[in-house]
Structure formats: structure tokens, C-alpha cells
Design a protein around this motif. Structure first.
Motif, PDB file in Angstrom:
ATOM      1  N   GLN A 184      26.153   0.541 -37.747  1.00  0.00           N
ATOM      2  CA  GLN A 184      26.309  -0.211 -36.507  1.00  0.00           C
ATOM      3  C   GLN A 184      27.275   0.444 -35.529  1.00  0.00           C
ATOM      4  N   GLY A 185      28.115   1.327 -35.999  1.00  0.00           N
ATOM      5  CA  GLY A 185      29.097   1.966 -35.134  1.00  0.00           C
ATOM      6  C   GLY A 185      30.322   2.368 -35.926  1.00  0.00           C
ATOM      7  N   THR A 186      31.390   2.660 -35.230  1.00  0.00           N
ATOM      8  CA  THR A 186      32.648   3.062 -35.866  1.00  0.00           C
ATOM      9  C   THR A 186      33.690   1.989 -35.601  1.00  0.00           C
ATOM     10  N   HIS A 187      34.069   1.283 -36.662  1.00  0.00           N
ATOM     11  CA  HIS A 187      35.069   0.222 -36.522  1.00  0.00           C
ATOM     12  C   HIS A 187      36.467   0.812 -36.612  1.00  0.00           C
ATOM     13  N   ILE A 238      40.826  -3.532 -34.235  1.00  0.00           N
ATOM     14  CA  ILE A 238      40.806  -3.187 -32.817  1.00  0.00           C
ATOM     15  C   ILE A 238      39.435  -3.396 -32.182  1.00  0.00           C
ATOM     16  N   GLY A 239      38.375  -2.874 -32.785  1.00  0.00           N
ATOM     17  CA  GLY A 239      37.057  -2.977 -32.175  1.00  0.00           C
ATOM     18  C   GLY A 239      36.172  -1.825 -32.587  1.00  0.00           C
ATOM     19  N   GLU A 240      35.131  -1.563 -31.786  1.00  0.00           N
ATOM     20  CA  GLU A 240      34.128  -0.586 -32.144  1.00  0.00           C
ATOM     21  C   GLU A 240      34.095   0.584 -31.149  1.00  0.00           C
ATOM     22  N   LEU A 241      33.930   1.793 -31.688  1.00  0.00           N
ATOM     23  CA  LEU A 241      33.644   2.974 -30.879  1.00  0.00           C
ATOM     24  C   LEU A 241      32.138   3.223 -30.912  1.00  0.00           C
ATOM     25  N   GLU A 279      46.437   1.758 -29.008  1.00  0.00           N
ATOM     26  CA  GLU A 279      47.730   1.317 -29.521  1.00  0.00           C
ATOM     27  C   GLU A 279      48.084  -0.085 -29.040  1.00  0.00           C
ATOM     28  N   LYS A 280      47.540  -0.468 -27.889  1.00  0.00           N
ATOM     29  CA  LYS A 280      47.779  -1.814 -27.357  1.00  0.00           C
ATOM     30  C   LYS A 280      46.805  -2.840 -27.919  1.00  0.00           C
ATOM     31  N   GLY A 281      45.779  -2.356 -28.632  1.00  0.00           N
ATOM     32  CA  GLY A 281      44.853  -3.273 -29.275  1.00  0.00           C
ATOM     33  C   GLY A 281      43.493  -3.388 -28.633  1.00  0.00           C
ATOM     34  N   SER A 282      43.118  -2.473 -27.731  1.00  0.00           N
ATOM     35  CA  SER A 282      41.820  -2.560 -27.077  1.00  0.00           C
ATOM     36  C   SER A 282      41.156  -1.196 -27.009  1.00  0.00           C
TER      37      SER A 282
END
Length: 415
Positions: free
Chosen positions: A110-113, A138-141, A174-177
Motif C-alpha cells: 500500500q505504500g511506505t509507512h 507519522i503517515g505514508e510516503l 520531525e514535526k509529525g507530518s
């Protein structure tokens, strides 16, 4: 959720000593360490040297292990200072788990978490800062299986199997997004590597992969006169970036804004199956290791520009702490073996076995070796445990961590 693991065998004073030191600063740095650092009391006050908002500075490396079971998706973070295990978001079907020293990258269909492990090191050359903070998903690349992620302090580059490279703002991670900066022109062969405030890439021209250098805006600014046939594997060292090629390695360096490339040939004919294709090394070290087929290991001394082939038993995983240290090889018998790099002689072997019998070769769910400045770590998926090895003491098992998942994938952060 935090899970307390069972820690068995010899719990060394090293871990508790590190805890006692976390309230101290390294003597080469000015400023004040705090368990919960706060901003300066007034706007006129000077921000303490090394201050990072939301992080705690420590006097010792704050190592953590990221663990994952691709089958169930269960992921854990094992804090090697406190011994605590924390649960993180599910990441099922992970085909590869790697890190840039702070962030873990779980590569799935699905992607890179991206996971912020909350442990990292900042090297200023003459002194080093160690930090610990909260663990955050953090999220997905972009990019799925086969995506290669490389980072420096400013930018993260994710290159997918098709050679498309997306650049991300590291400070936003680093800020979380997740914040995409731009897409590089391509396609590229292998990973795009942030280095010396530029980006190194291999692009095919006239059927051969050649080195290209981009600035951070994606503009081509240099092209060292160097080719790399059938590129596989890369590593960033203090001497430059090492690229694995069919005839050995290519070392790309920078001085005063000028990029150069130097060949480090094997000096012999090496079959494709016995090439160094996946480098492993301790961050900060200039000694690289890679399997040389099923029953040998390549050691590349970047400083000396020299290859050494060490004959071993059937190879499952390899690593070394660097110059003067043993070559560490997890072999198919389930034991960790230590070899003298200069002579090729076996110097030590763990007793008892660390894992069950393994097949030679590498794979996504095989045990691996992580090496830092004082310890090595080996994961035993079926046994649901991680071993801490003192490689300076005849491969003594210093600690054993029992965990509640099968840790098929493992990587170390905080280095």
C-alpha cells in the motif's frame, strides 16, 4: 500501550549506567540537560546549546529496536535503555523495514509507512548530541514494495521501483507530518541519496548507469566522469557514498563543492551471485560488509580502498562494528560467529544457538544483525525474542528480551 518484556540472562550494568547518565551533558557541549526540556524563560534568554523542542537530551546513545511481524502486522518498539516495549500502528505485509537513524520505514504493497522512533543522534563532528522523545506514527510516503528511502538532516528521498523519486521535507517529518517538496526528473537506477547538501543519483545514459548530482531544487549541477555497471547496493560513509557495481564499488566524494568518483575494484572476476549487493555497516564506520554468495562475506575497507573476502559457513546475516572489530556472521546453524577480518580465522561462536536452523542467503523474514558502538542485536522470530550480544567479550549474550510478537523484521534507531 506499553508492554513490559521478560528480560533474561545477564542484565549488564551498562543499561542502568546509561539511565543514570541521562541527566548529564557530554562534556564537550555547553548547555543544560533536562528530563523535560523547556523553552528559555524569557525571549531575551539564549536557547541552550543543542536544545530540541519536545525532546530530552541524554549523555548516551538512546537505542531502540523497531520490530515487525509481516504476517500479522504487529509492530513494536523495544527501548534498549529502559527495556520497555511499546505497541505501534499495524503494518501488515511489510516486505522491508529500514531506518535513517530516527524514522522507521515500513514498505508494504500500500505504500511506505513512516514511524518516528523517538530516538536519534546529531553528530556535530567535534561532539555528539543524543535525544529521546515520544514514539509517533507519522503517515505514508509514495511508492510501494521496493521503494528505497534515503535521508539527511534536511530532506528524505523515496525512490520507487520505476525509478521515480519524491523528495520530502525532513523537518516536517520531525514535526509529525508528511510534506512533499518535489519530484526529481528521472527515472533513476537505485536509490537517490542526499549527500553534501546535494542529491546523488544513477541515471542511465547510452545504456550505462552514470552518476548525476542534483541540487536540492532538482537541477543537475554535476556529472562526475564515472560509470557503474549493474548497480546494486549503496552506503553513506564518512569518506563518501559507496555504490556497488559489477566490478566492485564506486566511491563518490565531495570537497569544496567539487564531486569526484573513484573506483574500488574487486581485483578479480566475481560471478554475479557472489557480488556485494547489500551493504551493512555501523553508522559512522568506514568498514562495510556484504554476503559474497552463500559461504563467504565481503569486507570493504573504504579508508584503505580494499576488499577482503572471508570464507565462512552458510551466511544468513552479516555485520561489523568497524575497524579493529570482528566480522559478525549469523550462520545457518543458528549461531553467531565472529571472524578475524585480517586472517579470516573464526575467533568466537555463541553458545547456545540463538535461532533455529536457517537457510543460507537473505530474505525479508530472516534474522538480521544490528550493530552499534558497544552491542550487537540478533532477532529470533520463532522464539519471539531478541538477543543482545557483547561482541567485545567473545560474543557473550548480555541480555535476552522476550517479546509478544514474532519479530521477523528488525532495525535499530538512535544511532
Amino acid at each position: 500501550m506499553t508492554i513490559a518484556p521478560t528480560v533474561r540472562r545477564n542484565v549488564t550494568p551498562w543499561a542502568s549506567a546509561a539511565l543514570a547518565l541521562t541527566a548529564l551533558l557530554t562534556t564537550s557541549c555547553a548547555g543544560k540537560t533536562s528530563e523535560d526540556p523547556a523553552p528559555p524563560e524569557s525571549s531575551s534568554a539564549t536557547t541552550p546549546h543543542g536544545y530540541v523542542e519536545g525532546a530530552k537530551e541524554a549523555a548516551e546513545q538512546q537505542s531502540r529496536l523497531l520490530l515487525n511481524n509481516p504476517g500479522t502486522g504487529d509492530s513494536r518498539v523495544l527501548d534498549l535503555i529502559t527495556g520497555k516495549v511499546s505497541s505501534t500502528a499495524q503494518a501488515a505485509g511489510t516486505e522491508q523495514l529500514d531506518t535513517d537513524g530516527r524514522f522507521g520505514y515500513f514498505h508494504t504493497a500500500q505504500g511506505t509507512h513512516v514511524l518516528d522512533s523517538g530516538a536519534w543522534t546529531v553528530d556535530h563532528g567535534d561532539h555528539v548530541h543524543y535525544y529521546r522523545a515520544a514514539i509517533r506514527d507519522i503517515g505514508e510516503l509514495s511508492g510501494g514494495p521496493g521503494t528505497q528511502v534515503r535521508s539527511d538532516a534536511a530532506v528524505t528521498a523515496a525512490t520507487d521501483r520505476a525509478g521515480r523519486t519524491e523528495l520530502y521535507d525532513r523537518t516536517e517529518l520531525e514535526k509529525g507530518s508528511v510534506s512533499s517538496l518535489r519530484t526529481l526528473p528521472g527515472p533513476h537506477t537505485g536509490a537517490v541519496i542526499p549527500y553534501a547538501e546535494h542529491l546523488l543519483a544513477l541515471t542511465k545514459r547510452d545504456g550505462t548507469a552514470k552518476v548525476s548530482v542534483y541540487d536540492r531544487e532538482g537541477e543537475a549541477v554535476a556529472s562526475p566522469d564515472a560509470e557503474c555497471e549493474d548497480p546494486r547496493g549503496d552506503a553513506v560513509t564518512r569518506r563518501g557514498v559507496v555504490l556497488g557495481c559489477a566490478d566492485g564499488a564506486l566511491l563518490v566524494g565531495e570537497k569544496d563543492g567539487v564531486f569526484t568518483a573513484e573506483r574500488i575494484p574487486y581485483g578479480r572476476d566475481v560471478p554475479a551471485a557472489e557480488r556485494a549487493a547489500a551493504f551493512r555497516h555501523r553508522p559512522g564506520s568506514d568498514t562495510l560488509t556484504a554476503p559474497a554468495g552463500d559461504k563467504a562475506v565481503w569486507v570493504l575497507d573504504v579508508t584503505e580502498r580494499a576488499w577482503n573476502r572471508v570464507s565462512t559457513g552458510p551466511v544468513v546475516a552479516v555485520g561489523t562494528a568497524g575497524e579493529g572489530s570482528s566480522l559478525l556472521v549469523l550462520e545457518a546453524d543458528g549461531a553467531l560467529h565472529g571472524y578475524d577480518i585480517a586472517t579470516g580465522e573464526q575467533a568466537a561462536r555463541t553458545e547456545p544457538l540463538l535461532t533455529g536452523p536457517q537457510r543460507a542467503g537473505t530474505g525479508t523474514s530472516r534474522p538480521s544483525i544490528e550493530v552499534d558502538r558497544s552491542r550487537a542485536y540478533v532477532n529470533d522470530p520463532k522464539g519471539k525474542r531478541v538477543y543482545e550480544i557483547d561482541y567485545n567479550d567473545d560474543l557473550r549474550v548480555a541480555r535476552t528480551f522476550d517479546v509478544d510478537i514474532e519479530p521477523h523484521l528488525m532495525t535499530e534507531t538512535g544511532r
